[in-house]
Design a protein around this motif. Structure first.
Motif, PDB file in Angstrom:
ATOM      1  N   GLY A  12     -20.905 -18.000  -1.695  1.00 20.76           N
ATOM      2  CA  GLY A  12     -19.926 -17.234  -0.944  1.00 20.76           C
ATOM      3  C   GLY A  12     -20.511 -16.647   0.313  1.00 20.76           C
ATOM      4  O   GLY A  12     -21.521 -15.963   0.283  1.00 20.76           O
ATOM      5  N   GLU A  13     -19.888 -16.915   1.446  1.00 17.78           N
ATOM      6  CA  GLU A  13     -20.386 -16.421   2.723  1.00 17.78           C
ATOM      7  C   GLU A  13     -20.221 -14.919   2.799  1.00 17.78           C
ATOM      8  O   GLU A  13     -19.115 -14.383   2.692  1.00 17.78           O
ATOM      9  CB  GLU A  13     -19.631 -17.082   3.880  1.00 17.78           C
ATOM     10  CG  GLU A  13     -19.692 -18.591   3.889  1.00 17.78           C
ATOM     11  CD  GLU A  13     -21.067 -19.113   4.255  1.00 17.78           C
ATOM     12  OE1 GLU A  13     -21.940 -18.294   4.563  1.00 17.78           O
ATOM     13  OE2 GLU A  13     -21.267 -20.327   4.244  1.00 17.78           O
ATOM     14  N   LEU A 463     -18.669  -9.256   9.088  1.00 21.98           N
ATOM     15  CA  LEU A 463     -17.998 -10.526   8.804  1.00 21.98           C
ATOM     16  C   LEU A 463     -17.042 -10.390   7.626  1.00 21.98           C
ATOM     17  O   LEU A 463     -15.945 -10.955   7.625  1.00 21.98           O
ATOM     18  CB  LEU A 463     -19.041 -11.605   8.513  1.00 21.98           C
ATOM     19  CG  LEU A 463     -18.533 -13.018   8.264  1.00 21.98           C
ATOM     20  CD1 LEU A 463     -17.788 -13.545   9.477  1.00 21.98           C
ATOM     21  CD2 LEU A 463     -19.695 -13.939   7.903  1.00 21.98           C
ATOM     22  N   GLY A 464     -17.457  -9.638   6.637  1.00 27.58           N
ATOM     23  CA  GLY A 464     -16.594  -9.426   5.480  1.00 27.58           C
ATOM     24  C   GLY A 464     -16.898 -10.387   4.349  1.00 27.58           C
ATOM     25  O   GLY A 464     -17.544 -11.419   4.541  1.00 27.58           O
ATOM     26  N   THR A 475     -11.485 -12.190  12.453  1.00 32.81           N
ATOM     27  CA  THR A 475     -11.815 -11.044  13.309  1.00 32.81           C
ATOM     28  C   THR A 475     -13.299 -10.702  13.200  1.00 32.81           C
ATOM     29  O   THR A 475     -13.978 -10.473  14.204  1.00 32.81           O
ATOM     30  CB  THR A 475     -10.962  -9.832  12.934  1.00 32.81           C
ATOM     31  OG1 THR A 475      -9.578 -10.164  13.035  1.00 32.81           O
ATOM     32  CG2 THR A 475     -11.268  -8.654  13.850  1.00 32.81           C
ATOM     33  N   GLY A 476     -13.797 -10.673  11.978  1.00 29.93           N
ATOM     34  CA  GLY A 476     -15.221 -10.396  11.783  1.00 29.93           C
ATOM     35  C   GLY A 476     -16.099 -11.437  12.438  1.00 29.93           C
ATOM     36  O   GLY A 476     -17.105 -11.097  13.068  1.00 29.93           O
ATOM     37  N   LEU A 477     -15.728 -12.696  12.297  1.00 25.46           N
ATOM     38  CA  LEU A 477     -16.523 -13.767  12.910  1.00 25.46           C
ATOM     39  C   LEU A 477     -16.509 -13.659  14.426  1.00 25.46           C
ATOM     40  O   LEU A 477     -17.539 -13.901  15.092  1.00 25.46           O
ATOM     41  CB  LEU A 477     -15.976 -15.125  12.478  1.00 25.46           C
ATOM     42  CG  LEU A 477     -16.750 -16.355  12.958  1.00 25.46           C
ATOM     43  CD1 LEU A 477     -18.187 -16.328  12.444  1.00 25.46           C
ATOM     44  CD2 LEU A 477     -16.050 -17.639  12.512  1.00 25.46           C
ATOM     45  N   LEU A 478     -15.371 -13.287  15.011  1.00 23.27           N
ATOM     46  CA  LEU A 478     -15.291 -13.111  16.457  1.00 23.27           C
ATOM     47  C   LEU A 478     -16.227 -12.006  16.921  1.00 23.27           C
ATOM     48  O   LEU A 478     -16.966 -12.167  17.909  1.00 23.27           O
ATOM     49  CB  LEU A 478     -13.847 -12.785  16.858  1.00 23.27           C
ATOM     50  CG  LEU A 478     -13.624 -12.468  18.346  1.00 23.27           C
ATOM     51  CD1 LEU A 478     -13.978 -13.668  19.220  1.00 23.27           C
ATOM     52  CD2 LEU A 478     -12.173 -12.039  18.591  1.00 23.27           C
ATOM     53  N   VAL A 479     -16.233 -10.876  16.208  1.00 24.85           N
ATOM     54  CA  VAL A 479     -17.115  -9.763  16.575  1.00 24.85           C
ATOM     55  C   VAL A 479     -18.581 -10.181  16.452  1.00 24.85           C
ATOM     56  O   VAL A 479     -19.401  -9.882  17.333  1.00 24.85           O
ATOM     57  CB  VAL A 479     -16.827  -8.532  15.688  1.00 24.85           C
ATOM     58  CG1 VAL A 479     -17.849  -7.429  15.945  1.00 24.85           C
ATOM     59  CG2 VAL A 479     -15.421  -8.013  15.939  1.00 24.85           C
TER      60      VAL A 479
END
Length: 518
Positions: A12-13, A463-464, A475-479
């Motif tokens: 799990g990422e 990232l979450g 959204t997390g990946l963008l940040v």
């Protein structure tokens, strides 16, 4: 005693792994996407090699070493012509253990006494650190993506970058310390695998203290690497102490997680003795082995002080003369370091104190040539300089990062944050005990990989978790991507003063963002 095991996805990422309680909550012992993991590691390792090896032989001081290379490169070359024995006749005293200089000497043996020769092993060590950071964070988080983020941060972390391109000692200590840390992380997983196997067999409850765990080769490997770290600089002692406590804490947590009735006593009886052997005894043996050429010599520094400077017999007469001579030799070296105090009038224009290190507030000028001797910047006035300075996009955010690690370790009881925080602290906290001593920012080199790991864990939180909503993950990946872009852009901006490229004096001034950088 029955032990309940709850399955959790191994790959799990960014999955969250909490500090274990009385019941085992995770049966994953590492990421399962091995092929993808090694491909990602290879790509990041190649990127690290390109950045570390490009123009590695530049700059030099008219073909000679720069900054403190002038000490260690020359001492390393002496090893090759003196049976790997270091006398340091030019300075009268050898001020550090031999392992780092032996590493430099290997490069000089392979490529000759030139900039490639005295820097190549440091560069390869820097590449290895990037690979290790990638693999360690991947294993801790069970996420190849987070491991890749950590690897990219390590590639573009400027303190590690510059140290990988200099024939000095700190990058070697960083390599050994990070390697030892990684071994203990793998050992933690192996212990839990063995505990899980015992639980499956129903043998956990046969003893109040839990099962014996057998030979632990990864912990043994950590001991060897810690011995090499100690043999590079004596500050390796701090990591031996912290990593020893860390290993014991892992064992207590594992026994609690699998329902051992008396986990603390079980750890004391079954684990602490072997831990002392592996993480104290083995490092000491490795340290002594690094002095084999000195023990075998007749002309080494202080080789025969017993009966001269050191009286024979006495309270320590039972200690072999060879070992007493080495202790005296080491004491003289430590005395030299301890005498470099501000109160004794020893000041250096680029010295700094540990309270300035986390944010890289006072960097260190390694190399500087003024406009009278430089051309190639397309202006009349040019400068070449190498400034050991941390990329502000990371280093200026280090205090919030450390606060987040502390919160997650204490309040959320997440073992990953606590171990990284402890390893980082081992590289900086002990220096606060001797603030009067002359110190420099390069003392932070062994701690820099753990700072990178800390940022990777923070970005994992941004990232979450893997089971978060698609919108949350995007959204997390963008940040995270935006932050990585800022770090890389920051590194590129600083590139001229990280590599010594000719720049105009105006550009040199623009690179110096703080008054304390000047």
């Amino acid at each position: 005693m029955a032990v309940v095991i709850q399955e959790r996805r191994a790959s799990g990422e960014g999955s969250s792994i909490a500090s274990p309680g009385p019941i085992a909550t995770a049966e994953s012992f590492g990421p399962t996407d091995r092929r993808r993991g090694w491909i990602v590691t290879a790509v990041i390792g190649a990127l690290a090699a390109i950045t570390r090896l490009t123009l590695l032989n530049y700059p030099t001081d008219a073909g000679t070493p720069v900054f403190d290379e002038k000490h260690y490169v020359i001492q390393a070359y002496q090893l090759l012509g003196n049976g790997w024995l270091e006398d340091n006749p030019g300075y009268g005293l050898v001020v550090h253990p031999p392992v780092g200089k032996q590493m430099i000497a290997i490069g000089e043996l392979l490529l000759g006494y030139n900039a490639w020769g005295w820097r190549i092993i440091a560069a390869l060590s820097g590449v290895a650190i990037v690979v290790l950071v990638t693999r360690i964070v991947r294993r801790m988080t069970r996420s190849t993506l987070i491991g890749a983020i950590a690897g990219l941060l390590a590639v573009f972390e400027s303190v590690l970058f510059i140290s990988s391109r200099m024939g000095m000692l700190d990058i070697f200590q960083a390599l050994f310390v990070v390697g030892a840390f990684g071994c203990l992380i793998v050992d933690r997983d192996r212990v839990r695998e063995r505990m899980a196997a015992a639980a499956a067999r129903g043998t956990i409850g046969l003893s109040d203290y839990g099962p014996r765990l057998g030979v632990r080769w990864w912990r043994f490997g950590a001991g060897v690497l810690l011995g090499l770290a100690l043999g590079t600089k004596w500050s390796g002692l701090y990591y031996i102490a912290v990593f020893g406590l860390m290993s014991v804490a892992f064992d207590v947590a594992a026994r609690r997680a699998y329902g051992v009735r008396k986990p603390w006593k079980g750890t004391a009886i079954r684990d602490i003795g072997p831990a002392l052997y592996a993480l104290t005894g083995i490092p000491l043996v490795v340290y002594l082995l690094s002095y084999l050429p000195w023990f075998a010599s007749e002309t080494g520094v202080y080789r025969h002080v017993v009966g001269n400077q050191v009286p024979e017999g006495g309270f320590f007469g039972w200690v072999p003369d060879d070992l007493r001579a080495l202790i005296y030799y080491s004491a003289q070296s430590l005395k030299f370091h301890e005498g470099l105090t501000n109160s004794a009038g020893n000041h250096h224009p680029w010295e700094s104190k540990p309270f300035a290190w986390p944010m890289s507030l006072r960097p260190l000028l390694y190399y500087y040539v003024d406009s009278e001797n430089v051309s190639g910047c397309r202006t009349e006035s040019c400068v070449k300089a190498i400034l050991l300075v941390g990329v502000p996009a990371m280093w200026w955010l280090s205090l919030p990062m450390l606060a987040w690690l502390t919160w997650m370790a204490i309040v959320r009881r997440d073992w990953r944050y606590g171990t990284v925080l402890a390893a980082y602290g081992a590289g900086i906290v002990p220096w606060f005990a001797s603030l009067d001593r002359q110190m420099y920012f390069f003392y932070m080199v062994p701690a820099a990989p753990f700072m990178v790991m800390g940022f990777a864990l923070v970005l994992a939180s941004v990232l979450g978790p893997a089971d978060a909503s698609v919108e949350r993950r995007r959204t997390g990946l963008l940040v995270v991507c935006l932050y990585l872009a800022v770090v890389i852009a920051n590194f590129v901006w600083l590139w001229p003063i990280l590599t010594g490229l000719p720049i105009s004096t105006g550009m040199w001034q623009q690179e110096l963002w703080l008054p304390s950088w000047r």
